[in-house]
Motif scaffolding. Structure first.
Motif, PDB file in Angstrom:
ATOM      1  N   HIS A  24       0.777  -1.278  -0.057  1.00  0.00           N
ATOM      2  CA  HIS A  24      -0.026  -0.046   0.062  1.00  0.00           C
ATOM      3  C   HIS A  24       0.832   1.281   0.042  1.00  0.00           C
ATOM      4  O   HIS A  24       0.615   2.001  -0.642  1.00  0.00           O
ATOM      5  N   TYR A  25       1.862   1.246   0.902  1.00  0.00           N
ATOM      6  CA  TYR A  25       2.600   2.293   0.922  1.00  0.00           C
ATOM      7  C   TYR A  25       3.430   2.721  -0.406  1.00  0.00           C
ATOM      8  O   TYR A  25       3.881   3.762  -0.696  1.00  0.00           O
ATOM      9  N   LEU A  26       4.074   1.457  -0.950  1.00  0.00           N
ATOM     10  CA  LEU A  26       4.623   1.728  -2.158  1.00  0.00           C
ATOM     11  C   LEU A  26       3.823   2.258  -3.390  1.00  0.00           C
ATOM     12  O   LEU A  26       4.312   3.252  -4.162  1.00  0.00           O
ATOM     13  N   MET A  27       2.682   1.861  -3.389  1.00  0.00           N
ATOM     14  CA  MET A  27       1.655   2.202  -4.602  1.00  0.00           C
ATOM     15  C   MET A  27       1.204   3.443  -4.409  1.00  0.00           C
ATOM     16  O   MET A  27       1.160   4.413  -5.321  1.00  0.00           O
ATOM     17  N   LEU A  28       0.509   3.812  -3.312  1.00  0.00           N
ATOM     18  CA  LEU A  28       0.071   5.195  -3.059  1.00  0.00           C
ATOM     19  C   LEU A  28       0.933   6.227  -2.680  1.00  0.00           C
ATOM     20  O   LEU A  28       0.861   7.262  -2.863  1.00  0.00           O
ATOM     21  N   GLY A  29       2.165   5.899  -2.049  1.00  0.00           N
ATOM     22  CA  GLY A  29       3.133   6.846  -1.745  1.00  0.00           C
ATOM     23  C   GLY A  29       4.017   7.066  -3.008  1.00  0.00           C
ATOM     24  O   GLY A  29       4.472   8.219  -3.176  1.00  0.00           O
ATOM     25  N   MET A  30       4.643   6.107  -3.576  1.00  0.00           N
ATOM     26  CA  MET A  30       5.736   6.440  -4.689  1.00  0.00           C
ATOM     27  C   MET A  30       4.978   6.233  -6.072  1.00  0.00           C
ATOM     28  O   MET A  30       5.135   7.498  -6.780  1.00  0.00           O
ATOM     29  N   VAL A  31       4.189   5.414  -6.490  1.00  0.00           N
ATOM     30  CA  VAL A  31       3.707   5.249  -7.982  1.00  0.00           C
ATOM     31  C   VAL A  31       2.911   6.384  -8.153  1.00  0.00           C
ATOM     32  O   VAL A  31       2.777   7.011  -9.169  1.00  0.00           O
ATOM     33  N   PHE A  32       1.951   6.874  -7.256  1.00  0.00           N
ATOM     34  CA  PHE A  32       0.813   7.856  -7.562  1.00  0.00           C
ATOM     35  C   PHE A  32       1.677   9.100  -7.775  1.00  0.00           C
ATOM     36  O   PHE A  32       1.610   9.920  -8.586  1.00  0.00           O
TER      37      PHE A  32
END
Length: 113
Positions: A24-32
């Motif tokens: 969750h942190y990777l997708m919502l924090g970095m990819v977004f």
């Protein structure tokens, strides 16, 4: 030294519901935000209003991750703690701020065509 690594590994294996926190942190924090950088480069949509939405997004994201950890620990330890209200508020903040940012991008794209 190996005792610390072993404790971390045992914690991760025992609290298996916490494995979704990293994703969750990777997708919502970095990819977004990587996608936002690409869009900003083309459409220049970030203004003071969008910065406030992004600040709200950061608050919602971090609160969501904290509540995922709390919820995972509570579930594994079978504690009778209700964190549903805070978890719902965190998701609500995250969702609303994401929608506001996406509407800002849409409006900017409409103006550029």
């Amino acid at each position: 030294m190996s005792k610390k690594i072993g404790c971390g590994g045992v914690f991760y294996r025992e609290f298996t519901t916490l494995s979704v926190v990293h994703t969750h942190y990777l997708m919502l924090g970095m990819v977004f935000f990587l996608m936002l950088v690409l869009l900003e480069n083309n459409f220049h949509f970030i203004c003071n209003k969008v910065r406030k939405y992004l600040l709200l997004y950061h608050i919602g994201l971090n609160l969501t991750v904290v509540m995922l950890v709390v919820r995972g620990v509570v579930q594994v330890l079978s504690l009778n703690v209700s964190s549903a209200v805070l978890f719902g508020i965190a998701h609500l903040i995250l969702g609303i701020s994401m929608v506001l940012v996406l509407f800002s991008i849409r409006n900017c794209i409409k103006d550029s065509f």
